[in-house]
Design a protein around this motif. Structure first.
Motif, short mmCIF file in Angstrom:
data_model
loop_
_atom_site.label_atom_id
_atom_site.label_comp_id
_atom_site.label_asym_id
_atom_site.label_seq_id
_atom_site.Cartn_x
_atom_site.Cartn_y
_atom_site.Cartn_z
N GLU A 226 1.29 -1.41 0.20
CA GLU A 226 0.08 0.17 -0.25
C GLU A 226 0.56 1.08 -0.20
OE1 GLU A 226 -3.94 -1.69 2.20
OE2 GLU A 226 -3.00 0.07 3.25
N VAL A 227 1.98 1.24 0.82
CA VAL A 227 2.77 2.16 1.35
C VAL A 227 4.32 2.55 0.39
CG1 VAL A 227 1.28 2.63 2.81
CG2 VAL A 227 3.17 2.08 3.28
N GLY A 228 4.18 0.88 0.51
CA GLY A 228 5.78 1.60 -0.05
C GLY A 228 6.66 1.17 0.85
N TYR A 229 8.37 0.96 1.20
CA TYR A 229 8.80 0.49 2.23
C TYR A 229 9.48 1.92 2.82
CZ TYR A 229 12.73 -0.76 5.00
OH TYR A 229 14.29 -1.34 5.74
N ASP A 230 9.21 2.96 2.48
CA ASP A 230 9.91 4.07 2.34
C ASP A 230 8.93 4.48 4.22
OD1 ASP A 230 12.77 5.05 1.77
OD2 ASP A 230 11.24 5.76 -0.25
N ARG A 231 7.91 4.51 3.06
CA ARG A 231 6.52 5.12 4.50
C ARG A 231 5.89 3.75 5.20
NH1 ARG A 231 2.78 9.10 0.67
NH2 ARG A 231 2.18 6.80 -0.41
N ILE B 212 15.87 1.04 -2.66
CA ILE B 212 16.73 1.05 -3.07
C ILE B 212 17.73 1.79 -2.99
CG2 ILE B 212 18.08 -0.80 -4.23
CD1 ILE B 212 15.73 -2.90 -3.74
N ALA B 213 17.25 2.93 -4.12
CA ALA B 213 18.48 4.05 -4.58
C ALA B 213 18.71 4.26 -3.06
CB ALA B 213 17.41 4.63 -5.80
N HIS B 214 18.11 4.62 -2.07
CA HIS B 214 18.97 5.22 -1.47
C HIS B 214 18.91 5.23 0.02
CE1 HIS B 214 15.02 5.88 0.47
NE2 HIS B 214 15.12 6.50 -0.46
N ILE C 227 11.97 -0.45 -4.38
CA ILE C 227 12.24 -0.08 -5.31
C ILE C 227 12.98 1.14 -5.27
CG2 ILE C 227 13.37 0.22 -7.57
CD1 ILE C 227 12.31 -2.32 -8.30
N THR C 228 12.56 2.10 -4.92
CA THR C 228 12.83 3.19 -4.57
C THR C 228 13.45 3.72 -3.20
OG1 THR C 228 10.77 4.27 -6.06
CG2 THR C 228 11.75 5.41 -3.73
N MET D 198 8.12 -3.58 -6.50
CA MET D 198 7.89 -2.49 -7.12
C MET D 198 8.03 -1.38 -5.65
SD MET D 198 4.63 -2.57 -9.79
CE MET D 198 5.25 -0.65 -10.36
N ALA D 199 7.42 -1.99 -4.48
CA ALA D 199 7.41 -0.96 -3.08
C ALA D 199 9.06 -1.01 -2.61
CB ALA D 199 6.81 -2.26 -2.53
#
Lengths: 202, 202
Positions: free
Chosen positions: B33-38, B115-117, B112-113, B109-110
């Motif tokens: 739902e929100v991705g790893y960062d959030r 992973i970049a930082h 990958i963003t 998908m949740a």
């Protein structure tokens, strides 16, 4: 508030030219650092040393700002036409904004998580950023087909995005940065053996 | 605070079995739902109707929790061995946790963003989640090579992740959900023509 708003007409300057590019560069920098979900207009304004009002005069929300910044990255708009599938693909993928450009791959990583849960942004990203790139590659393959370079029975919808897929996957999932040598190796080991027509004396 | 902490020894129950699986399922749901960062431990605890203390008894931070949840998705640990590269790859990619599983692609998908930082999380993800999948595919290709199915001169490091790359790219960038027919088409149009040795009578 802006120093240029002091004339009697209170006519606000348009955000254009060098100033616009500075704001788009700041957008790309913030995007790479925090990703689309956590990017705010405030953070971009601070990075660009602009007021938030300046940003909103030109872009109504972060979606339009980010899409605009990503579109500037797409590089050459002309489709390479060297007469060879291999050279056209190398030229297209290794040029400005191609998959070997860190700005391009970093920006893709920065938006993929958002794409999964923000349908509106996903639609705009696929239409305005991915769409033109896909169209360029598709034209390169169609020209190769018209020259008789390709074997019969190929599904170009399947084949033409494959090079980008292989190279970006190595970056996203395996952590290997793409470079022109990798693009050439993927072409020579996978894409060209799969798609080229047999040579006449085979 | 937990109702089970009332015995005199204040011995806390281990988080295991069904309860553990419920928390990992809640983790996957919040992640999608929100991705790893959030993602927060609070949100996972609320979704799993568990206390945050319960989560922290088993997982020291969100990184270990998410990696654990992703590892459970990886599906079969045995490498398929049907005697055919095509059937082994179909079996591996279209099985539980393979690229045709929405849980797997959504979870990729949740993250990958992030992973970049987030270098630490990226390292754990690539080692513990991507690593075993890559190793399975690599073994499938090595067996095919040992059987004489592959043409000479192939770089298996380049070739073996290509199928996943093409299929995931279609999902991430173009928005086309992967399904077994797509995997079969990518195999038959791209991967197999690129890697199989010419048949003896060619």
């Amino acid at each position: 508030m802006s120093p240029t708003d002091t004339d009697t007409q209170v006519q606000r300057p348009r955000v254009e030219g060098e100033r616009e590019q500075e704001i788009l560069d700041a957008t790309m920098a913030v995007l790479a650092e925090v990703g689309y979900d956590r990017l705010t207009m405030d953070a971009v304004a601070a990075r660009a040393k602009a007021s938030k009002a300046t940003l909103y005069r030109r872009w109504s929300n972060k979606e339009t700002l980010v899409i605009d910044a990503l579109r500037r990255l797409k590089g050459q708009s002309e489709v390479p036409d060297t007469g060879s599938l291999r050279e056209d693909l190398l030229s297209s993928y290794c040029g400005a904004g191609g998959v070997t450009s860190p700005e391009a791959t970093d920006s893709f990583m920065a938006v993929i998580t958002a794409i999964a849960h923000d349908e509106e942004f996903a639609t705009a990203f696929r239409r305005d950023v991915v769409g033109p790139k896909s169209e360029t590659t598709r034209q390169i393959f169609e020209r190769a087909r018209d020259r008789g370079e390709l074997r019969d029975g190929l599904d170009l919808d399947l084949v033409s995005p494959a090079l980008a897929g292989i190279v970006l996957h190595r970056k996203f999932m395996i952590g290997l940065p793409p470079d022109p040598d990798t693009v050439a190796a993927v072409l020579d080991q996978i894409i060209l053996p799969a798609v080229l027509a047999p040579t006449p004396d085979a």
